[in-house]
Structures are given as C-alpha cells and as structure tokens.
Design a protein around this motif. Structure first.
Motif, mmCIF file in Angstrom:
data_model
loop_
_atom_site.group_PDB
_atom_site.id
_atom_site.type_symbol
_atom_site.label_atom_id
_atom_site.label_comp_id
_atom_site.label_asym_id
_atom_site.label_seq_id
_atom_site.Cartn_x
_atom_site.Cartn_y
_atom_site.Cartn_z
ATOM 1 N N LEU A 126 -12.302 21.529 30.298
ATOM 2 C CA LEU A 126 -12.080 20.402 29.752
ATOM 3 C C LEU A 126 -13.096 19.879 28.961
ATOM 4 O O LEU A 126 -12.786 19.034 27.904
ATOM 5 N N GLY A 127 -14.254 19.688 29.626
ATOM 6 C CA GLY A 127 -15.588 19.262 28.995
ATOM 7 C C GLY A 127 -15.948 19.949 27.863
ATOM 8 O O GLY A 127 -16.489 19.365 26.726
ATOM 9 N N GLU A 128 -15.583 21.316 27.334
ATOM 10 C CA GLU A 128 -16.074 22.021 26.454
ATOM 11 C C GLU A 128 -15.122 21.426 25.171
ATOM 12 O O GLU A 128 -15.722 21.649 23.916
ATOM 13 N N LEU A 129 -13.917 20.918 25.479
ATOM 14 C CA LEU A 129 -13.104 20.217 24.391
ATOM 15 C C LEU A 129 -13.194 18.614 24.337
ATOM 16 O O LEU A 129 -12.680 18.084 23.722
ATOM 17 N N ALA A 145 0.756 15.064 24.091
ATOM 18 C CA ALA A 145 -0.315 15.413 23.449
ATOM 19 C C ALA A 145 -1.590 15.962 24.655
ATOM 20 O O ALA A 145 -2.168 17.057 24.287
ATOM 21 N N GLN A 146 -1.441 15.530 25.659
ATOM 22 C CA GLN A 146 -2.339 15.980 26.654
ATOM 23 C C GLN A 146 -1.897 17.377 27.218
ATOM 24 O O GLN A 146 -2.817 18.397 27.702
ATOM 25 N N MET A 147 -0.570 17.817 27.249
ATOM 26 C CA MET A 147 -0.090 19.018 27.747
ATOM 27 C C MET A 147 -0.616 20.010 26.613
ATOM 28 O O MET A 147 -0.819 21.051 26.919
ATOM 29 N N GLN A 148 -0.542 19.738 25.168
ATOM 30 C CA GLN A 148 -0.899 20.633 24.354
ATOM 31 C C GLN A 148 -2.484 20.669 24.259
ATOM 32 O O GLN A 148 -2.865 22.055 24.129
ATOM 33 N N MET A 149 -3.134 19.795 24.661
ATOM 34 C CA MET A 149 -4.830 19.900 24.901
ATOM 35 C C MET A 149 -5.085 21.134 25.938
ATOM 36 O O MET A 149 -5.819 21.661 25.963
#
Length: 495
Positions: A126-129, A145-149
């Motif tokens: 998650l940190g990479e993004l 939106a969170q699900m998509q990320m």
C-alpha cells in the motif's frame, strides 16, 4: 518505451458468431493505452482473451516478444497480467490484507498463516501506491474507491506488468478520480503498461498516451492521443458524426402531474419538495452522497418516508414499488447489475418481469405469442442488439442491457419515469440513442426525472434542474442561461 504486449490477428467466435475479427493491439512499457468502442464492439472480449478467460479462435499473444498460450486466468496472472473489473467482487467479511493475499497467504512452520508478515507485506504494498488504508480494515467498511485501489495493490502483489482497467472511474467522486490518476502516473513510472477502458472522453485525453478503436468486433485504428481529437474518435467509434449528442426536442408542458411536499427519509433526504409537469424532463444533480438516489428510492417506495405525494392533484400513499407501479411510476435503478437485470434470465423475460400479469389469459396461463410480439416490438423500437431475445441478458453489452431495462418499464406504459444514471458505463453511440428515446418520450407526454452525475448530460437534456446537497434540495433551476459552475454552486451549497 518498448513493446510489452502484442496481440496479433485475434478472432473469437461464439456459436458461429464472430465477436472479434482479426483484431491487433500493442501496449508499450510504461504507457496508458485506451481501448475504445461502442458497447458490443469487442473490448471486453479482447481483454478476456488476454487474461486467459477466453481462448482466441485465431491469433497470437506475445508478452515481451514471447508467444503465450493461456488456457486459464492463473497462467495469465503468472505472466503478469491483471484485470480490474468494473464490478468489484471483494470478500466483504474479510479484511484488506486477507483479500490481497487470498490463497497466497505467507506461512510459518509450513502450515500456519503468518499474519504479522502478511500485515508487513500489505503495508509495504500500500505504501508503494501512497495509500493510507489499514490492512486490518474489513472490506465491507471500505469505499468503492478504496476497494479499487486495493485491487490495484493486489495486481502489484502478483508483480503484474500489464494492468487492464475497465471503467475505473464509473463510481468515483472527482477527488477519488484525481487519486486514481496519481496512482496511474506512479504505475507508469514503474514501467507498467495499462490498458484503460472508459467511455469518458475527457479522461481518455487526459491520462492516455495512445488510443485504439474497435467497431463491431473489428480493429479500426491506433493513434497517439496528441494526433487525434474527440470528434475523430467518435467518428471512428460509431461510423458517423454525432453532431447533436443531446437530441432534445421541444415538448409541450402540461399541468403538474407529480407534487412532492416535505419528503423526508432518515438522514439521507430532508424535507424535499418539488413538482414535475406533464411532458417535462427534470434533471437531478448533486455530488456523491447528496441524496439523489435516496430521494428517488423513497418516492418509488423502496425506502420508508414521511411527507406528502400527490399525483394529478390526488394524495397517494406509496409504501412499496408495487404501490408506485400502480400509480403509474416506473424506476430504472442506478446499478443495473445489482438491482436491475436478472443475469441468467433471457433478454425477453427481463423485459417482461414487472408486467407478466398483462399476458395471463383467463386460465392464468401466459400467452406466449402476445409476449413474443411485445418483446420483438420493443427490441426493435429501442434497438436492443442481441442474437435473439432468448439469450441470457448477461451476455449483452451494458448499453443493450440498459435499453432492455428501459423497455421493461415502457411496457407497463408509465406516466412518470424515473431514470437513475441512465447512461452510466454506456458508450457514446448508445448514449445518443437513449437521449433520443428520452426526448421522444417527453414529446409524447411522459414525465421524466433523470438523475445524473454528468453535468453535460443534465444541461443537454433537462427542462428544469433540481440540485441537492447533503439530503436537501438547494435549488430548482430553469435550464436557461446556466452552466456547470452555476449547478456546482448549488451542489456545494455555496449560493
């Protein structure tokens, strides 16, 4: 940048019907390549061939110059191909890290899940993004939106170097779209190639480097985004110019057919009042969470409510959709897959579902000849493209599913038609057909409420515009000499 993916001469047939016919597609490393075309053009089929869901009838797929023969999705994943679908299917009762590593959990002592390691791996991913999401958070508590990320993070966990995104912004707010675009830029920087499927032209021209157009299952062209304009793309997609995207025709307005006073439904809708005239198209605008859908659901009897509703001046009680239908109100819901179509049923039965009693004879048997005549008439009227009315509706493109659902409600001859996001996820050619239909219905005296998140659509089709903010009606505007900025002032309650 170098060619990451080559799909050469891909064809795919179902029951002797060619869905793809000699299509080629190339994706460069570190680029975003738009795949465009009307619903039914073959975009999803091409991506499914790439992802191992379908085996091409003909053609070859090369990744980094190496010929591939995928017979399932696992083989494609191992070669770094990930697809983020428009309809997300997370395991809602599991948390974020369990969804990302499902079936691939790190183990300790060879048999126990190492939750500490899984947590750390997820934090790093998650940190990479630059995503600030708690790995322990349950998916059911995440936004769309969170699900998509999280799906994008999951793709990275497979070391994907090709990511296909299908309508990634269809359910996102403006702020969430900006976050997605920042992540796409980051993925490009990592050398990942992205196939971007969207019907939103402004997004395509903002985020993509190249654009490939398909039409009727055939390859039309590939162009650099800076060498083509929007009108040329539309012409290639639909084979004709859409000079008037919003074919609004003047219609005679009558007396108020619907009057709503002080309608309240929980915290979602508060004291909403408005009226709708015969032959009028009323647009409903507002930001995500404004209460537009909730207001329509309350009006249609899906949600409990208080307040007054009058139809043709007479007070009515609507406590269920059946009550609403009996009063001549029909509603096309926002999510056609979740609350619209019955996927495994045929196109024909999906069209007739709410009106089956109409076809009963004295012995309570269905008159199938009468049913088939109506199905064929409305498939022709609305230009529903399908091999036959007997195929499952889930096999149709999104635009054709939507037109079949509109036919469902027209068959009950409503006086008031509520359309909630009627063109979401639909290509520009199908949009034009639906706009033409809406305009024609209004000219025939139907009264229409059209909820939309697309302000050009609201401005192009509405006679009046009702704007909502946090459950309240902030303005009802005549559609004369107003623009998007005016609507946004009311939508943010800055008037």
């Amino acid at each position: 940048m170098g060619e990451l993916l080559e799909m050469r001469g891909i064809s795919k047939a179902f029951s002797n019907v060619n869905v793809l016919d000699n299509v080629s597609f190339t994706l460069k490393r570190g680029s975003v390549h738009a795949l465009m075309g009307e619903n039914g053009a073959g975009k999803s089929t091409l991506i499914k061939c790439l992802a191992g869901m379908y085996t091409p009838t003909e053609g070859e797929i090369y990744i980094n110059g190496e010929l591939q023969n995928f017979s399932n999705t696992s083989q494609a994943l191992k070669k770094g191909i990930a697809v983020i679908h428009q309809e997300l299917t997370p395991v809602l009762e599991r948390n974020v890290m369990e969804n990302i590593w499902l079936g691939r959990e790190p183990l300790k002592f060879g048999c126990f899940i190492d939750y500490k390691k899984m947590y750390q791996m997820t934090k790093e991913l998650l940190g990479e993004l630059s995503l600030n999401i708690d790995p322990h958070q349950k998916m059911k508590n995440c936004s769309i939106a969170q699900m998509q990320m999280i799906e994008i993070a999951k793709a990275l966990s497979y070391h994907a170097n090709i990511i296909a995104m299908d309508e990634p912004t269809s359910s996102l707010t403006t702020t969430e779209v900006e976050q997605l675009f920042r992540i796409i830029a980051r993925l490009k920087g990592l050398g990942i190639g992205i196939i971007y499927v969207s019907h939103k032209m402004d997004e395509i021209f903002r985020v993509c480097d190249e654009i490939t157009v398909l039409r009727d299952g055939k390859y039309i062209s590939t162009d650099r985004i800076d060498a083509i304009d929007m009108n040329q793309v539309i012409l290639k997609m639909v084979g004709r110019e859409l000079k008037d995207l919003f074919p609004k025709v003047a219609s005679k307005k009558g007396e108020a057919i619907l009057q709503v006073e002080g309608l309240t439904s929980g915290h979602a809708v508060q004291n909403a009042s408005f009226e709708l005239k015969k032959g009028e198209i009323m647009g409903v605008a507002g930001l995500v969470g404004a209460g537009r859908t909730e207001l329509m659901e309350a009006l249609f009897g899906i949600r409990p409510k208080s307040g007054s509703i009058k139809i043709r001046g007479k007070s009515v009680t609507i406590e269920s959709p059946a009550d609403a239908i009996a009063e001549g109100i029909a509603m096309l819901t926002e999510d056609r897959r979740l609350s619209g179509i019955v996927p495994m049923l045929s196109v024909g039965y999906n069209m007739l579902l709410v009106n089956l009693k109409k076809y009963e004879n004295k012995c309570y048997m269905l008159n199938r000849k009468y049913m088939r005549n109506d199905i064929q008439e409305y498939m022709s009227k609305l230009k529903v493209r399908a091999i036959s009315s007997d195929v499952p509706i889930q096999t149709l493109s999104g635009g054709n599913q939507q037109k079949a659902l509109i036919a469902r409600w027209l068959l009950m001859a409503p006086d008031i038609l509520i359309l909630d996001e009627p063109t979401r996820g639909i290509d520009i050619g199908a949009k034009s057909e639906i706009y033409t239909l809406i305009s024609k219905l209004a000219s025939e005296g139907k009264s229409i409420i059209m909820v939309s998140s697309e302000l050009p659509e609201i401005l192009g089709m509405s006679d009046r515009i009702m704007v909502m903010h946090e459950g309240k009606v902030t303005g009802i505007l005549d559609n004369t000499d107003i623009d998007q900025s005016t609507i946004m002032k009311y939508a943010t309650n800055k008037v």
